[in-house]
Design an enzyme around this catalytic site. Structure first.
Site, mmCIF file in Angstrom:
data_model
loop_
_atom_site.group_PDB
_atom_site.id
_atom_site.type_symbol
_atom_site.label_atom_id
_atom_site.label_comp_id
_atom_site.label_asym_id
_atom_site.label_seq_id
_atom_site.Cartn_x
_atom_site.Cartn_y
_atom_site.Cartn_z
ATOM 1 N N GLY A 54 0.740 -1.045 0.082
ATOM 2 C CA GLY A 54 -0.136 -0.407 -0.034
ATOM 3 C C GLY A 54 1.145 1.508 -0.381
ATOM 4 N N CYS A 82 5.374 -6.089 1.734
ATOM 5 C CA CYS A 82 5.598 -4.855 1.553
ATOM 6 C C CYS A 82 5.042 -4.043 2.922
ATOM 7 C CB CYS A 82 5.360 -4.707 0.474
ATOM 8 S SG CYS A 82 6.040 -2.341 0.319
ATOM 9 N N TYR A 83 3.555 -3.044 2.490
ATOM 10 C CA TYR A 83 2.931 -2.001 3.411
ATOM 11 C C TYR A 83 2.051 -3.501 4.531
ATOM 12 C CZ TYR A 83 -0.971 -0.048 6.097
ATOM 13 O OH TYR A 83 -1.972 1.029 6.431
ATOM 14 N N HIS A 168 8.506 -8.059 -3.402
ATOM 15 C CA HIS A 168 7.199 -8.285 -3.585
ATOM 16 C C HIS A 168 7.163 -9.577 -4.065
ATOM 17 C CE1 HIS A 168 4.700 -4.646 -2.944
ATOM 18 N NE2 HIS A 168 6.397 -3.881 -2.999
ATOM 19 N N GLU A 170 4.916 -11.905 -5.738
ATOM 20 C CA GLU A 170 4.633 -11.307 -6.725
ATOM 21 C C GLU A 170 4.465 -10.868 -7.375
ATOM 22 O OE1 GLU A 170 3.497 -9.709 -4.222
ATOM 23 O OE2 GLU A 170 3.339 -7.431 -4.547
ATOM 24 N N ASP A 227 -14.273 -11.573 -23.277
ATOM 25 C CA ASP A 227 -15.672 -11.114 -22.429
ATOM 26 C C ASP A 227 -16.941 -11.384 -22.799
ATOM 27 O OD1 ASP A 227 -13.475 -11.048 -20.709
ATOM 28 O OD2 ASP A 227 -14.053 -8.329 -20.915
ATOM 29 N N SER A 228 -17.304 -10.664 -23.502
ATOM 30 C CA SER A 228 -18.836 -10.537 -24.245
ATOM 31 C C SER A 228 -19.308 -11.863 -25.091
ATOM 32 C CB SER A 228 -19.172 -9.645 -24.349
ATOM 33 O OG SER A 228 -18.880 -8.870 -25.869
ATOM 34 N N LYS A 368 -9.470 -11.864 -16.470
ATOM 35 C CA LYS A 368 -9.184 -12.384 -17.427
ATOM 36 C C LYS A 368 -8.060 -13.872 -18.676
ATOM 37 C CE LYS A 368 -9.786 -9.465 -21.146
ATOM 38 N NZ LYS A 368 -10.571 -9.072 -21.823
#
Ligand code: XMP
Length: 512
Positions: A54, A82-83, A168, A170, A227-228, A368
């Protein structure tokens, strides 16, 4: 459903990335605002908590809500990043130095005590740091498990169920970061791989069958994006011809979009497709408008109008299906953490807020790449699920200044050339987005002995993981050369091609 991981969002830029990595490791994860924790923990299906990064300082705020995590019964495994690392230090009596962060970017980490999350890692590895405050003294009886070259505490544990890292895990710049997250899931939370988006398909379809009554009809706006199209195909599997798909040609779409949508839906057995050419309406409204936020607003509003006109002409329509995906859900639920509006990213016009129809969002739990996996499982053609993201306001955000037919045509044709050449070179699937931009900049050219005051087209090709940050793609000069020659030769009135070489931040991906 197995146990899930809750990622608490403190406004860090990598929060979605943490949640996605956890899902890649086969465990369902959800992003939760700290103030909603109580409700989430009530369900007792949480197997572990990750506290995100953050932008603020833990020294400036109260962390009362977090006590729900640390006092949960049975006790919850926690990983702070981190934060989150600093929050944990503060909560358990460690000492934090404000603004003491001396390392930013790639930093060498040395393991000094191998705990469960560092299991299997080499003694030294590179990690990504982005910190301002640092922990200078761990809580009493805690163990520091790694330090940086400069001696900063980079990870620690209570030796039981709470772990934290200053870096991090990730991000891809952190070597073995995925292994750290996997160690946390398997060895600390004891959750095995169970989440597979493709396997959710039958329950999504079953759910839709139970939700929409026999006499009710559903409308769904399809744009040609993954997506649609996936939303429409799932719905047609559930309610067959009670689904009406609506394709609105705004005049701002990619080349051959109408034909693509018609062919794909036909192939997938989707029956009722209504297409409407509304391009002149949109262009009329956009006349003289140069401001990009204004363009977005106009397009959104006009889209709703056209859509509602069609919807009201259909009998017994009770539901509106939308291709909303998980990042849209999290973004729209934001509690105002983001301070500045950079761009209003609406998906085709914010329909739900204005409509009286009930909403169906079968993809709202998925990222996604998970939607792509579902599309693949459904047998949707590869060209659709490997497609690059395309912004809701379409080419209007790639035409700088006023949107008119001439600039749109250049933008559309040039983008098609960019995509085609990247596909020919086998590069299309390796990049996040690739397109052409046109504005009002002119360049004098000589075409067939005649002086031409032509347009400048800029090519933008970017690499990214989630669109939040991006880097310009180091494109092979031969590919670029081919693209540039084709654009100048095949599109009248274009006399110069340039390549955009700024990353995000500070630049955004789309020009407007
Ligand atoms: P920026 O330009 O903000 O874009 O770096 C990040 C990602 O979001 C897409 N984008 C949009 N998508 N409506 C959308 O649905 C919008 O107004 C919009 N603006 C940008 C962009 O294509 C990129 O993938």
């Amino acid at each position: 459903m197995g146990l899930k991981i809750v990622v608490i969002d403190f406004g860090g830029q990598y929060t979605h990335l943490i949640a996605r990595r956890v899902r890649e490791l086969g465990v369902y994860s959800e992003i939760v605002e700290p103030e909603n924790l109580e409700r989430i923990l009530e369900k007792k299906d949480v197997g572990g908590v990750i506290l995100s990064g953050g932008p603020r300082s833990v020294l400036d705020e109260s962390i009362a809500t977090l006590d729900l995590i640390f006092s949960a019964s049975p006790p919850l495994p926690v990983l702070g990043v981190c934060y989150g690392h600093q929050l944990i230090a503060k909560r358990f009596g460690g000492v934090i130095e404000k603004g003491g962060g001396r390392e930013y970017g790639r930093t060498k980490i040395k393991i000094i005590h191998r705990d469960a999350i560092l299991d299997g890692l080499p003694d030294e590895f590179w990690a990504w740091m982005s910190n301002w405050d640092i922990v200078v003294k761990p809580p009493r009886d805690w163990v520091v498990t790694s330090i940086s070259e400069k001696g900063t505490i980079t990870s620690m544990t209570d030796n039981s169920r709470i772990y934290s890292t200053q870096f991090h895990p990730e991000v891809t710049h952190t070597e073995h970061g995925l292994r750290i997250l996997e160690n946390f899931l398997r060895s600390v939370c004891h959750i095995d791989r169970w989440w597979n988006p493709g396997e959710q398909l039958s329950s999504i379809i079953e759910n839709l069958k139970n939700t929409v009554r026999e006499d009710e009809r559903v409308i769904c706006a399809v744009s040609g994006g993954v997506d649609s199209v996936t939303t429409a195909v799932i719905l047609s599997k559930a309610i067959e011809d009670r689904l009406y798909c609506i394709f609105i040609d705004t005049g701002l779409l990619r080349k051959n979009e109408k034909e693509n949508v018609e062919n794909t839906l036909k192939k997938m057995g989707v029956k009722n497709l209504i297409t409407i050419d509304a391009s002149s309406r949109f262009l009329e409204k956009l006349k003289g408008v140069r401001d990009s936020e204004m363009k977005r607003k106009i397009i959104g509003e006009e889209f709703i109008k056209v859509f509602e006109e069609i919807a009201s002409s259909l009998p017994n329509v009770k539901w509106l299906a939308q291709g909303t995906i998980y990042p849209d859900v999290v973004e729209s639920g934001k509690t105002g953490r983001q301070t500045a509006l950079i761009k209003s990213h609406h998906n085709v016009g914010g329909l739900p807020e204005k409509t009286t129809l009930k909403i169906l969002e079968p993809l709202r739990d998925f990222y996604k790449d998970e939607v792509r996996a579902i599309a693949q499982k459904l047998g949707i053609p590869r060209d659709i699920w490997t497609r690059h993201p395309f912004p809701g306001p379409g080419l209007a955000v790639r035409v700088i200044g006023e949107v008119n037919v001439e600039k749109l045509e250049i933008c559309r044709e040039a983008s098609a050339i960019v995509e085609e050449e990247l596909k020919n070179a086998g590069v299309y699937d390796c990049v996040w987005q690739a397109f052409a931009v046109v504005g009002d900049d002119r360049w004098v050219g000589v075409i067939g002995d005649k002086r031409v005051d032509g347009y400048t087209v800029t090519i933008r090709v970017v690499e990214s993981i989630d669109g939040m940050t991006a880097d310009w793609y180091r494109i092979d000069y031969n590919i670029l050369d081919k693209i540039a020659r084709r654009i100048v030769n095949e599109i009248p009135k274009v006399t110069m091609v340039t390549y955009a070489v700024s990353s995000k931040p500070p630049s955004t991906i789309e020009p407007c």
